[in-house]
Design an enzyme around this catalytic site. Structure first.
Site, PDB file in Angstrom:
ATOM      1  N   LYS A  84       6.628  12.120   8.706  1.00 50.52           N
ATOM      2  CA  LYS A  84       5.506  11.282   9.157  1.00 50.52           C
ATOM      3  C   LYS A  84       5.756  10.725  10.564  1.00 50.52           C
ATOM      4  CE  LYS A  84       5.531   8.231   5.828  1.00 50.52           C
ATOM      5  NZ  LYS A  84       6.546   8.668   4.855  1.00 50.52           N
ATOM      6  N   ARG A 124       1.167   1.384   0.727  1.00 50.85           N
ATOM      7  CA  ARG A 124       2.092   2.028  -0.202  1.00 50.85           C
ATOM      8  C   ARG A 124       1.829   1.633  -1.638  1.00 50.85           C
ATOM      9  NH1 ARG A 124       6.401   2.955   3.860  1.00 50.85           N
ATOM     10  NH2 ARG A 124       8.128   4.071   2.918  1.00 50.85           N
ATOM     11  N   ARG A 184      19.469  13.694   8.394  1.00 49.48           N
ATOM     12  CA  ARG A 184      19.061  12.644   9.334  1.00 49.48           C
ATOM     13  C   ARG A 184      20.077  11.494   9.327  1.00 49.48           C
ATOM     14  NH1 ARG A 184      13.258   9.897   8.334  1.00 49.48           N
ATOM     15  NH2 ARG A 184      14.301   8.704   6.721  1.00 49.48           N
ATOM     16  N   ARG A 205      20.722   5.561   9.371  1.00 47.88           N
ATOM     17  CA  ARG A 205      19.923   4.497   8.744  1.00 47.88           C
ATOM     18  C   ARG A 205      20.564   4.056   7.429  1.00 47.88           C
ATOM     19  NH1 ARG A 205      13.517   5.847   8.486  1.00 47.88           N
ATOM     20  NH2 ARG A 205      13.743   4.877   6.446  1.00 47.88           N
ATOM     21  N   ARG A 230      14.001   5.683  -3.258  1.00 50.76           N
ATOM     22  CA  ARG A 230      12.783   5.670  -2.425  1.00 50.76           C
ATOM     23  C   ARG A 230      11.794   6.732  -2.906  1.00 50.76           C
ATOM     24  NH1 ARG A 230      15.696   6.431   2.986  1.00 50.76           N
ATOM     25  NH2 ARG A 230      13.661   6.972   3.851  1.00 50.76           N
TER      26      ARG A 230
HETATM   27  P1  ADP Z   1      10.349   6.221   4.601  1.00 51.43           P
HETATM   28  O1  ADP Z   1       8.912   6.608   4.604  1.00 51.43           O
HETATM   29  O2  ADP Z   1      11.247   7.224   5.234  1.00 51.43           O
HETATM   30  O3  ADP Z   1      10.867   5.764   3.247  1.00 51.43           O
HETATM   31  P2  ADP Z   1       9.802   3.813   6.203  1.00 51.43           P
HETATM   32  O4  ADP Z   1      10.468   3.680   7.507  1.00 51.43           O
HETATM   33  O5  ADP Z   1       8.332   4.004   6.162  1.00 51.43           O
HETATM   34  O6  ADP Z   1      10.596   4.970   5.495  1.00 51.43           O
HETATM   35  O7  ADP Z   1      10.141   2.520   5.288  1.00 51.43           O
HETATM   36  C1  ADP Z   1      11.460   2.084   5.099  1.00 51.43           C
HETATM   37  C2  ADP Z   1      11.458   0.923   4.093  1.00 51.43           C
HETATM   38  O8  ADP Z   1      10.682  -0.171   4.610  1.00 51.43           O
HETATM   39  C3  ADP Z   1      10.861   1.208   2.718  1.00 51.43           C
HETATM   40  O9  ADP Z   1      11.783   1.813   1.834  1.00 51.43           O
HETATM   41  C4  ADP Z   1      10.448  -0.202   2.275  1.00 51.43           C
HETATM   42  O10 ADP Z   1      11.555  -0.940   1.800  1.00 51.43           O
HETATM   43  C5  ADP Z   1       9.987  -0.840   3.567  1.00 51.43           C
HETATM   44  N1  ADP Z   1       8.516  -0.663   3.780  1.00 51.43           N
HETATM   45  C6  ADP Z   1       7.942   0.020   4.795  1.00 51.43           C
HETATM   46  N2  ADP Z   1       6.587  -0.010   4.672  1.00 51.43           N
HETATM   47  C7  ADP Z   1       6.325  -0.730   3.550  1.00 51.43           C
HETATM   48  C8  ADP Z   1       5.133  -1.095   2.866  1.00 51.43           C
HETATM   49  N3  ADP Z   1       3.913  -0.715   3.314  1.00 51.43           N
HETATM   50  N4  ADP Z   1       5.236  -1.835   1.734  1.00 51.43           N
HETATM   51  C9  ADP Z   1       6.434  -2.220   1.269  1.00 51.43           C
HETATM   52  N5  ADP Z   1       7.601  -1.891   1.847  1.00 51.43           N
HETATM   53  C10 ADP Z   1       7.548  -1.169   2.982  1.00 51.43           C
END
Ligand code: ADP
Length: 188
Positions: free
Chosen positions: A13, A88, A127, A133, A144
């Site tokens: 993404k 989400r 990654r 990370r 996740r």
């Molecule tokens: P990925 O899609 O690779 O899991 P992101 O960078 O989008 O990673 O998100 C990393 C973390 O940030 C998630 O695992 C969550 O803990 C938090 N997070 C990000 N966006 C949201 C959201 N919309 N609602 C709740 N938690 C979020």
């Protein structure tokens, strides 16, 4: 153009969002990036968020909804935006609908990048070696993915019912995947 970029962790993404933002000149709003920035600034939000992120759990809805509500009011988002990592949960999606309808706006398209679980774990562990990370460790990645399948993927039917869901095959090169997304976006 108001767009939601959707898909499991590791679907690409972020990579696609950068290319889309370049071509379509739209604000790229990534909740993951915003939370990581808060973590590295040592902001109060960051301390709270990190406790969830490190376990691969979702940050509470009210926190995230507040962040997005403020962010989409900013100048650069007035002519459109691309949400990456939000919504989400169904609660987040409903809150987004309310924010937008209050301003007589709506989402034009949801692009869901589809990648199989085995490929995701492989990609994220690669990654991890490059970006390091904290939440890219194998047990956290698996959590996740579970959270995605249980809490986030059901949103696809939410948007399918509104007839704005577009599923994109996420395998192949970055250019190939972008080509598929571009075909959807250029027809909006
Ligand atoms: P990925 O899609 O690779 O899991 P992101 O960078 O989008 O990673 O998100 C990393 C973390 O940030 C998630 O695992 C969550 O803990 C938090 N997070 C990000 N966006 C949201 C959201 N919309 N609602 C709740 N938690 C979020």
């Amino acid at each position: 153009m108001r767009l939601i970029l959707f898909g499991p962790p590791g679907a690409g993404k972020g990579t696609q969002a950068n290319i889309i933002a370049d071509k379509y000149k739209t604000a790229h709003i990534s909740t993951g990036d915003m939370l990581r920035a808060a973590v590295s600034n040592g902001a109060e939000l960051g301390v709270l968020a990190k406790s969830y992120m490190d376990k691969g759990e979702l940050v509470p809805d009210d926190v995230i909804i507040g962040i997005i509500n403020d962010r989409i009011k900013e100048e650069d988002a007035q002519n459109g935006f691309m949400l990456d990592g939000f919504p989400r949960t169904i609660a987040q999606a409903n809150a987004l609908d309310e924010m937008l309808s209050g301003a007589s706006q709506s989402i034009d398209a949801v692009v869901s990048i589809e990648v199989r679980d085995e490929v995701i774990v492989e990609r994220i562990l690669e990654r991890q070696k490059i970006e390091g990370r904290d939440d890219d460790k194998e047990d956290v990645v698996r959590n996740r993915l579970n959270v995605y399948r249980n809490q986030t993927e059901p949103l696809k039917s939410f948007y399918a019912e509104k007839s704005i869901l577009n599923e994109i095959h996420g395998m192949g090169t970055v250019d190939e995947v972008f080509g598929r997304i571009d075909e959807v976006l250029s027809n909006l």
